[in-house]
Design a protein around this motif. Structure first.
Motif, PDB file in Angstrom:
ATOM      1  N   MET A  83     -29.678 -15.574  16.835  1.00 16.62           N
ATOM      2  CA  MET A  83     -28.223 -15.529  16.705  1.00 16.62           C
ATOM      3  C   MET A  83     -27.591 -16.889  16.939  1.00 16.62           C
ATOM      4  SD  MET A  83     -27.545 -12.683  15.611  1.00 16.62           S
ATOM      5  CE  MET A  83     -28.446 -11.156  15.357  1.00 16.62           C
ATOM      6  N   THR A  84     -28.189 -17.681  17.801  1.00 19.07           N
ATOM      7  CA  THR A  84     -27.675 -19.039  18.009  1.00 19.07           C
ATOM      8  C   THR A  84     -27.773 -19.847  16.726  1.00 19.07           C
ATOM      9  OG1 THR A  84     -28.324 -19.010  20.349  1.00 19.07           O
ATOM     10  CG2 THR A  84     -27.935 -21.165  19.346  1.00 19.07           C
ATOM     11  N   ILE A  85     -28.909 -19.767  16.068  1.00 19.94           N
ATOM     12  CA  ILE A  85     -29.142 -20.573  14.866  1.00 19.94           C
ATOM     13  C   ILE A  85     -28.386 -20.023  13.656  1.00 19.94           C
ATOM     14  CG2 ILE A  85     -30.912 -21.303  13.215  1.00 19.94           C
ATOM     15  CD1 ILE A  85     -32.856 -21.425  15.627  1.00 19.94           C
ATOM     16  N   PHE A  86     -28.548 -18.750  13.372  1.00 21.08           N
ATOM     17  CA  PHE A  86     -27.916 -18.182  12.175  1.00 21.08           C
ATOM     18  C   PHE A  86     -26.417 -17.933  12.390  1.00 21.08           C
ATOM     19  CE2 PHE A  86     -32.309 -17.570  11.174  1.00 21.08           C
ATOM     20  CZ  PHE A  86     -32.363 -17.644   9.793  1.00 21.08           C
ATOM     21  N   GLY A 145     -29.875 -27.285   9.093  1.00 22.83           N
ATOM     22  CA  GLY A 145     -28.501 -26.842   9.307  1.00 22.83           C
ATOM     23  C   GLY A 145     -27.748 -27.786  10.232  1.00 22.83           C
ATOM     24  N   PRO A 146     -26.577 -27.358  10.698  1.00 20.03           N
ATOM     25  CA  PRO A 146     -25.760 -28.192  11.610  1.00 20.03           C
ATOM     26  C   PRO A 146     -26.318 -28.143  13.029  1.00 20.03           C
ATOM     27  CG  PRO A 146     -24.670 -26.087  11.211  1.00 20.03           C
ATOM     28  CD  PRO A 146     -25.896 -26.095  10.346  1.00 20.03           C
ATOM     29  N   MET A 185     -27.571 -24.417   2.158  1.00 17.97           N
ATOM     30  CA  MET A 185     -28.693 -25.135   2.750  1.00 17.97           C
ATOM     31  C   MET A 185     -29.495 -25.879   1.681  1.00 17.97           C
ATOM     32  SD  MET A 185     -28.580 -24.337   6.036  1.00 17.97           S
ATOM     33  CE  MET A 185     -26.779 -24.322   5.915  1.00 17.97           C
ATOM     34  N   PRO A 186     -30.214 -26.945   2.058  1.00 18.43           N
ATOM     35  CA  PRO A 186     -31.132 -27.600   1.116  1.00 18.43           C
ATOM     36  C   PRO A 186     -32.234 -26.633   0.678  1.00 18.43           C
ATOM     37  CG  PRO A 186     -30.731 -28.979   3.043  1.00 18.43           C
ATOM     38  CD  PRO A 186     -30.138 -27.646   3.353  1.00 18.43           C
ATOM     39  N   LEU A 187     -32.759 -26.845  -0.523  1.00 18.66           N
ATOM     40  CA  LEU A 187     -33.849 -26.029  -1.084  1.00 18.66           C
ATOM     41  C   LEU A 187     -33.483 -24.548  -1.155  1.00 18.66           C
ATOM     42  CD1 LEU A 187     -36.871 -27.639   0.834  1.00 18.66           C
ATOM     43  CD2 LEU A 187     -36.048 -28.199  -1.459  1.00 18.66           C
ATOM     44  N   SER A 188     -32.204 -24.270  -1.405  1.00 17.71           N
ATOM     45  CA  SER A 188     -31.742 -22.882  -1.420  1.00 17.71           C
ATOM     46  C   SER A 188     -32.434 -22.058  -2.503  1.00 17.71           C
ATOM     47  CB  SER A 188     -30.227 -22.826  -1.624  1.00 17.71           C
ATOM     48  OG  SER A 188     -29.858 -23.433  -2.864  1.00 17.71           O
ATOM     49  N   GLU A 189     -32.827 -22.692  -3.607  1.00 21.88           N
ATOM     50  CA  GLU A 189     -33.482 -21.951  -4.689  1.00 21.88           C
ATOM     51  C   GLU A 189     -34.851 -21.414  -4.259  1.00 21.88           C
ATOM     52  OE1 GLU A 189     -34.455 -26.330  -5.031  1.00 21.88           O
ATOM     53  OE2 GLU A 189     -32.651 -25.106  -4.747  1.00 21.88           O
ATOM     54  N   ILE A 190     -35.417 -21.997  -3.205  1.00 22.73           N
ATOM     55  CA  ILE A 190     -36.688 -21.503  -2.651  1.00 22.73           C
ATOM     56  C   ILE A 190     -36.434 -20.584  -1.457  1.00 22.73           C
ATOM     57  CG2 ILE A 190     -38.861 -22.171  -1.528  1.00 22.73           C
ATOM     58  CD1 ILE A 190     -38.700 -24.802  -3.073  1.00 22.73           C
ATOM     59  N   ILE A 191     -35.495 -20.985  -0.617  1.00 22.29           N
ATOM     60  CA  ILE A 191     -35.239 -20.265   0.630  1.00 22.29           C
ATOM     61  C   ILE A 191     -34.634 -18.887   0.368  1.00 22.29           C
ATOM     62  CG2 ILE A 191     -33.859 -20.268   2.737  1.00 22.29           C
ATOM     63  CD1 ILE A 191     -36.351 -22.074   2.751  1.00 22.29           C
TER      64      ILE A 191
END
Length: 517
Positions: free
Chosen positions: A359-362, A273-274, A396-402
């Motif tokens: 909460m910081t990350i998401f 992520g950012p 996000m990258p790999l969203s089809e898995i995540i």
């Protein structure tokens, strides 16, 4: 049925059942009654929730450094029921973990696009972003865990050290003595069952919406009443099966899986992520949260007639109080063999830190996407909060898995939480629960599981996210009054733990017998 506490089980069960029947037979009357009661609650009792939550944070810290902090739950010779790692995993995943998977991404967008009117913040501005992130710290770190920690600690000490019965009334024994275990004690347990039933239904409603958003993303099925009913049935069946296996199997295994998945998803989103934005916004917002901690904690909006605190902070505090009183029976039960200071670390400090990191990350990722894209506010308006979570993960990258993995995390998180709640509800509804025989029968767990699932589906079908908030608010009023009493009981114990600790008497008796032998 022979082991059922009839005066504890039937009043709240029939009350909740009557509400469900009314909702089916007269939807308009049901909505009018619940809305009217909810409006009264948020208008008149919000200040009580705010003051009580702040007071409990102070008490948590004070008890940690008091003489009570050194006391071992169950007595000096008590051996821990769970390892420190398993204990923390169960505590974390059976409290507010199901909530963070939904609100961690959805809530910041609400505050960013529609901040409190009385604060004169421009939507989607830098000021709104800081307010949004700092509000996540308020709602998901030390205050909610203080609300959970105090009743659970008081019950653990009362149950194991004071040798009180498996009843929420035991938490008031330092104030009222054994008188609390008569008619008043039964009434207290019944009220707590009612508050927890509504609190759990509110949490289940949130999880159903969260899961429906994932199913909609993966399959295209509309997030509506029929899909919600199917999801409710699947979740209900799973947590009833898990609850039937007992603490050492179902909850322990599920919480361990859940905890590992939480760690994986946190690290993944942080790395892909950012990252720089997350760290910088989190640092700035945490500073804002600390600077204005008391102001944010006690913000009621009354002076400017601002409804924002009532529909957010009051909602959360009511939700935590709805759960806290009866969840204390479960959290207290699993604390056997650990010290009071360890209890506060595992039930207050560490989960609060975890909530802040989550909460910081998401939340930071969610705010970044809205500030740089601008479409998330539109998604919230057009598709509801359940769609926001998966729209963010899609970026996000790999969203089809995540995304399928995240859907599984949401599912396991609520099942684990519901598992522990059913154990507490079944225990307080049953006779003969002791440290040696701690598990209630499966029948009572099934009854409560079906009832709560039905109430959750009814409320989100008729009122969606507002229905969840109404359930939380209505369940929180009697709970907050009880918990305030529990706080004063714990303060009384903390002043002189030896006066109430019967395990010291038993240990002294054993030592005398050993010397005599």
């Amino acid at each position: 049925m022979k082991s059922l506490k009839h005066w504890v089980f039937w009043p709240p069960f029939l009350f909740v059942l009557a509400a469900s029947v009314l909702s089916f037979t007269n939807k308009e009357a049901f909505i009018k009654i619940t809305t009217g009661a909810n409006d009264w609650v948020i208008a008149n009792v919000g200040w009580v929730f705010s003051l009580a939550g702040l007071f409990m944070v102070v008490v948590c810290v004070g008890v940690y450094f008091s003489k009570l902090g050194k006391v071992r739950i169950g007595g000096e010779n008590a051996k821990p029921l769970l390892s420190f790692r398993n204990w923390f995993a169960i505590t974390l995943t059976t409290t507010i973990a199901a909530g963070i998977t939904f609100w961690g991404i959805a809530e910041p967008i609400y505050h960013l696009v529609e901040p409190p009117k009385s604060m004169n913040l421009e939507p989607n501005s830098a000021g709104a972003a800081i307010f949004s992130m700092s509000t996540m710290y308020l709602h998901w770190t030390i205050t909610p865990y203080a609300i959970y920690c105090i009743p659970a600690l008081m019950f653990a000490f009362a149950y194991y050290n004071m040798k009180q019965p498996f009843s929420i009334g035991s938490t008031l024994a330092p104030l009222l003595g054994n008188k609390i275990h008569g008619k008043w004690g039964k009434a207290l347990d019944a009220v707590c069952l009612y508050t927890l039933a509504l609190g759990m239904a509110a949490a289940m409603g949130t999880s159903i919406l969260n899961l429906a958003g994932g199913v909609n993303y993966l399959s295209g099925l509309k997030s509506a009443s029929l899909l919600w009913a199917v999801i409710a049935a699947v979740v209900m069946t799973t947590f009833i099966i898990s609850a039937s296996t007992g603490l050492m199997k179902g909850i322990r295994i599920l919480s361990d899986i859940n905890f590992k998945l939480f760690l994986f998803i946190i690290v993944f989103i942080f790395l892909v992520g950012p990252t720089s934005y997350i760290l910088n916004l989190g640092t700035e917002s945490f500073g804002y949260y600390l600077t204005y901690f008391f102001e944010k904690s006690l913000f009621t909006g009354a002076a400017a007639n601002d409804q924002w605190p009532q529909w957010w902070t009051t909602f959360y505090w009511a939700n935590w109080f709805s759960w806290a009183a009866l969840t204390a029976l479960f959290l207290g039960r699993i604390a056997y063999g650990h010290t009071v200071r360890a209890f506060i670390i595992v039930n207050f400090a560490l989960p609060a830190a975890f909530g802040g990191i989550w909460m910081t990350i998401f939340g930071g990722t969610s705010i970044y996407l809205q500030m740089n894209d601008g479409k998330f506010g539109d998604i919230l308006t057009s598709s509801g909060p359940e769609a926001l979570v998966y729209a963010a993960l899609e970026a996000m990258p790999l969203s089809e898995i995540i995304i399928p993995l995240y859907l599984f995390i949401v599912f396991i998180a609520f099942v684990t939480s519901a598992d522990s709640t059913l154990a507490a509800m079944g225990g307080i509804s049953s006779k003969g629960i002791t440290p040696e025989s701690p598990e209630p029968g499966i029948f009572i767990k099934v009854v409560w599981g079906i009832t709560i699932s039905a109430v959750a589906w009814v409320m989100i079908s008729f009122a969606k996210i507002d229905g969840i908030k109404m359930l939380s608010n209505l369940g929180g009023v009697p709970a907050v009054l009880l918990v305030i009493g529990i706080v004063f009981a714990l303060i009384k114990v903390a002043k002189d733990p030896g006066k109430y600790d019967r395990t010291r008497e038993e240990l002294g008796g054993e030592q005398k017998r050993d010397r005599a032998g």
